[in-house]
Write a protein that holds these residues in place. Structure first.
Motif, PDB file in Angstrom:
ATOM      1  N   ILE A   1       9.409  -3.189   5.302  1.00  0.00           N
ATOM      2  CA  ILE A   1       8.027  -3.057   4.832  1.00  0.00           C
ATOM      3  C   ILE A   1       7.760  -3.907   3.600  1.00  0.00           C
ATOM      4  O   ILE A   1       6.935  -4.810   3.615  1.00  0.00           O
TER       5      ILE A   1
ATOM      6  N   ARG B   1      13.676  13.911   8.980  1.00  0.00           N
ATOM      7  CA  ARG B   1      12.364  13.263   9.097  1.00  0.00           C
ATOM      8  C   ARG B   1      12.217  12.526  10.419  1.00  0.00           C
ATOM      9  O   ARG B   1      11.129  12.449  10.979  1.00  0.00           O
TER      10      ARG B   1
ATOM     11  N   ILE C   1      -0.442  10.499   8.599  1.00  0.00           N
ATOM     12  CA  ILE C   1      -1.089  10.667   7.295  1.00  0.00           C
ATOM     13  C   ILE C   1      -2.532  10.207   7.328  1.00  0.00           C
ATOM     14  O   ILE C   1      -2.946   9.469   8.222  1.00  0.00           O
TER      15      ILE C   1
ATOM     16  N   ARG D   1       8.608   6.536   4.673  1.00  0.00           N
ATOM     17  CA  ARG D   1       9.477   7.604   4.196  1.00  0.00           C
ATOM     18  C   ARG D   1       9.397   8.813   5.127  1.00  0.00           C
ATOM     19  O   ARG D   1      10.407   9.401   5.506  1.00  0.00           O
ATOM     20  N   GLY D   2       8.167   9.155   5.501  1.00  0.00           N
ATOM     21  CA  GLY D   2       7.948  10.312   6.359  1.00  0.00           C
ATOM     22  C   GLY D   2       8.583  10.156   7.734  1.00  0.00           C
ATOM     23  O   GLY D   2       8.928  11.132   8.384  1.00  0.00           O
TER      24      GLY D   2
ATOM     25  N   LEU E   1       9.758  15.910   2.105  1.00  0.00           N
ATOM     26  CA  LEU E   1       9.149  14.909   1.227  1.00  0.00           C
ATOM     27  C   LEU E   1       8.878  15.559  -0.123  1.00  0.00           C
ATOM     28  O   LEU E   1       8.654  14.887  -1.130  1.00  0.00           O
TER      29      LEU E   1
ATOM     30  N   ASN F   1       9.324  18.431   5.996  1.00  0.00           N
ATOM     31  CA  ASN F   1      10.238  17.303   6.222  1.00  0.00           C
ATOM     32  C   ASN F   1      10.858  16.789   4.920  1.00  0.00           C
ATOM     33  O   ASN F   1      11.253  15.638   4.813  1.00  0.00           O
TER      34      ASN F   1
ATOM     35  N   GLY G   1      -1.414   4.352   7.516  1.00  0.00           N
ATOM     36  CA  GLY G   1      -0.119   3.805   7.149  1.00  0.00           C
ATOM     37  C   GLY G   1       0.587   3.023   8.239  1.00  0.00           C
ATOM     38  O   GLY G   1       1.805   3.038   8.320  1.00  0.00           O
TER      39      GLY G   1
ATOM     40  N   TYR H   1       5.021  12.439  11.965  1.00  0.00           N
ATOM     41  CA  TYR H   1       4.292  12.498  10.694  1.00  0.00           C
ATOM     42  C   TYR H   1       3.072  11.585  10.765  1.00  0.00           C
ATOM     43  O   TYR H   1       3.192  10.391  11.020  1.00  0.00           O
TER      44      TYR H   1
ATOM     45  N   ASP I   1       0.831  -1.199   0.000  1.00  0.00           N
ATOM     46  CA  ASP I   1       0.000   0.000   0.000  1.00  0.00           C
ATOM     47  C   ASP I   1       0.872   1.258   0.000  1.00  0.00           C
ATOM     48  O   ASP I   1       1.782   1.394   0.803  1.00  0.00           O
ATOM     49  N   GLU I   2       0.565   2.138  -0.940  1.00  0.00           N
ATOM     50  CA  GLU I   2       1.326   3.383  -1.096  1.00  0.00           C
ATOM     51  C   GLU I   2       1.433   4.150   0.234  1.00  0.00           C
ATOM     52  O   GLU I   2       2.462   4.729   0.551  1.00  0.00           O
ATOM     53  N   SER I   3       0.359   4.119   1.016  1.00  0.00           N
ATOM     54  CA  SER I   3       0.332   4.912   2.248  1.00  0.00           C
ATOM     55  C   SER I   3       1.334   4.375   3.272  1.00  0.00           C
ATOM     56  O   SER I   3       1.882   5.129   4.074  1.00  0.00           O
ATOM     57  N   ILE I   4       1.579   3.075   3.240  1.00  0.00           N
ATOM     58  CA  ILE I   4       2.532   2.499   4.193  1.00  0.00           C
ATOM     59  C   ILE I   4       3.954   2.947   3.848  1.00  0.00           C
ATOM     60  O   ILE I   4       4.741   3.318   4.721  1.00  0.00           O
TER      61      ILE I   4
ATOM     62  N   GLU J   1       4.696   5.628   2.177  1.00  0.00           N
ATOM     63  CA  GLU J   1       4.717   7.072   2.456  1.00  0.00           C
ATOM     64  C   GLU J   1       4.979   7.327   3.948  1.00  0.00           C
ATOM     65  O   GLU J   1       5.786   8.171   4.307  1.00  0.00           O
ATOM     66  N   ALA J   2       4.293   6.548   4.787  1.00  0.00           N
ATOM     67  CA  ALA J   2       4.500   6.695   6.230  1.00  0.00           C
ATOM     68  C   ALA J   2       5.950   6.370   6.585  1.00  0.00           C
ATOM     69  O   ALA J   2       6.587   7.079   7.358  1.00  0.00           O
TER      70      ALA J   2
ATOM     71  N   HIS K   1       2.310  -5.941   9.233  1.00  0.00           N
ATOM     72  CA  HIS K   1       2.901  -7.129   9.847  1.00  0.00           C
ATOM     73  C   HIS K   1       3.649  -6.796  11.127  1.00  0.00           C
ATOM     74  O   HIS K   1       4.366  -7.637  11.656  1.00  0.00           O
TER      75      HIS K   1
END
Lengths: 213, 323
Positions: free
Chosen positions: A129, B75, B82, A116-117, B51, B49, B86, B80, A108-111, A113-114, B90
């Protein structure tokens, strides 16, 4: 039936040797296949522009009829287990590369992104991940490659690399159906057995928290 | 303090997301950035940050340019959160929260204690939740974990990108209230992107309203309701919301003109329709006159008495309730 059992006992040396040769060929081919395909899959997942060409090439290789591929390789490399291994490795590549790529890009893109953030480096994102999430899909690719390899290894006999194909081929030449069966059955059993074992492994390596989603 | 100095961002496809933005986001405050989609609010936040990188201009955190800082280190020093939460599927809740502290090399006992503390802070029972997986939690609970993950290493700055907009209305409201409470306790510099005006008015200390890559107005919620810098801001907040949010006593008689009596025989004082309810009350109180003749452009448009104010008060209240 009794004819079949008799054949097995009288030709047990031949069958046993072929059986282990078969396992050897399949395993070594798979191991090499994984060693090449896994990094290739990771590479194309990171550099998408390589994805099309690399997966395309492996797909083209896959479409070459297996017997023809063995045929092509003989004039180039000669006969023997090396030729058989090269052909088998080529067949194992596609399912593993494709599934590794698909698995790694499925996160998932959001994971990502999180991650990276939060300040994860690309390698940490891959290790912590993407790979765990992709693992079940990669294992499914390895399973497909395994079943495929065990089946195609039967043709190794034509380049003099032995394997259970030997038994089948001899049976065919001597109109000995029992012998054909004595070669074919173990191939099928091997494929099914590997499939089951890998399915079990796949379940085991699927991280908790993913398989229930 | 986060300072944007003449920041412009042009995306490779030619879209201009930000156009010479200069703004200062104050320390220890919750600043909401709001605007219609495509106004550049998320881009602005993601530059803090790194991005997102500016095409020109510079961003400073406590007067240090972010471009001079290592992006990974930067970062890790900024929380952060979102919209799509996110959480890593697992990893257990504890492992998720521990990501940044682990990367920073905290020892295990410190991490364990911190996870306990954080879960308590966002109102999740540590014993029950710490070893669960994200999919076992509701959306609202997951975002609580998301918030505590952002707080894990006790950063000074926390960025929140529409953190509650994917939640159901009840969880959203709960989390807004709790964020407010939490902020009172932790006093972080929070930058909160949202497209929900009510949310911004509810939780923010400062609101930045953006449009087409530029800042239209920056003000506190109260100031914003009292005074809108541009027509766009007025429309974006909406007349209804402005009326609803304003103190009843500060609303003008003009807004209640349909409640006025048409005729009156008797004493009256004259007043403009632009006077406030408070001023009308004062007039009625210190004057034996029973009515105010309400004038617009020097013409009497109607008469106002005690009963009119009562009706107006009820209407004001209704407006609040009908939301």
């Amino acid at each position: 039936m009794s004819n079949f059992l008799e054949t097995i006992s009288s030709r047990s040396d031949l069958i046993t040797e072929a059986f282990f040769q078969h396992i050897y060929l399949s395993f070594v081919a798979l191991a090499i296949g994984i060693l090449i395909a896994l990094p290739a899959g990771i590479l194309v997942a990171r550099y998408h522009r390589f994805a099309e060409p690399i997966i395309g090439v492996t797909a083209v290789l896959q479409t070459i009829p297996s017997l023809a591929l063995f045929g092509f390789l003989v004039p180039l490399i000669g006969i023997g287990s090396k030729t058989a291994l090269i052909a088998l490795v080529i067949y194992a590549l596609l399912p593993i590369v494709r599934n590794t790529y698909a698995g790694l890009t499925s996160a998932d893109e959001s994971i990502i992104e999180a991650g990276r953030g939060m300040g994860m480096t690309p390698n940490q994102i891959l290790k912590k991940i993407e790979l765990p999430i992709a693992l079940p899909v990669i294992m499914a690719g390895i399973r497909t490659a395994t079943v495929l390899t065990v089946g195609i290894a039967t043709l190794a006999t034509f380049v003099g690399a032995g394997g259970l194909g030997d038994v089948i081929y001899r049976g065919l030449q001597s109109y000995n159906n029992a012998l054909v069966l004595a070669g074919a059955l173990p191939v099928a059993l091997l494929a099914i057995m590997f499939d089951l074992v890998l399915k079990w492994v796949e379940k085991r390596v699927t991280p908790k928290g993913i398989n229930n989603q | 303090m986060i300072r944007f100095d003449n920041v412009t961002k042009v995306f490779p496809d030619g879209t201009k997301a930000l156009n010479g933005v200069t703004v200062t986001i104050p320390t220890h405050k919750l600043t909401a950035i709001i605007g219609p989609s495509g106004c550049g609010k998320t881009t602005l936040m993601r530059m803090i940050n790194r991005l997102e990188l500016p095409t020109s201009g510079e961003i400073f955190i406590d007067e240090q340019a972010v471009s001079e800082r290592d992006e990974v280190e930067l970062r890790r020093s900024i929380g952060y959160v979102i919209q799509r939460i996110g959480l890593i599927p697992h990893m257990t809740i504890e492992e998720n929260i521990a990501i940044v502290p682990e990367m920073l090399g905290w020892d295990e006992s410190r991490i364990t204690a911190r996870v306990d503390e954080l879960l308590e802070l966002v109102d999740l029972d540590s014993k029950t939740y710490r070893s669960r997986y994200p999919f076992e939690l509701s959306g609202g609970q997951q975002q609580r974990v998301g918030v505590s993950r952002a707080l894990a290493s006790d950063p000074n700055i926390i960025l929140m990108d529409e953190p509650f907009s994917a939640l159901d209305p009840i969880s959203r409201e709960q989390l807004q209230v709790e964020l407010r409470k939490l902020q009172k306790k932790i006093k972080k510099t929070i930058v909160f992107v949202t497209h929900d005006m009510d949310e911004a008015l509810e939780i923010a200390d400062e609101i930045i309203i953006m449009r087409e890559g530029q800042i239209e107005q920056m003000a506190t919620p109260d100031e914003l309701i009292e005074h809108q810098a541009t027509d766009f801001v007025r429309d974006f907040i909406g007349q209804d919301r402005i009326a609803r949010r304003r103190d009843f006593a500060q609303r003008t008689l003009e807004e209640f003109d349909e409640l006025l009596d048409e005729t009156w025989v008797g004493d009256y004082a004259e007043a403009s329709s632009m006077i406030t309810v408070q001023e009308a009350i004062d007039l009625l109180a210190d004057n034996s006159n029973k009515r105010i003749a309400v004038k617009r452009n020097d013409l009497i448009i109607g008469y106002l008495g005690h009963h009119t104010l009562l009706k107006a008060a009820m209407k004001d209240r209704e407006g609040e309730l009908s939301v």
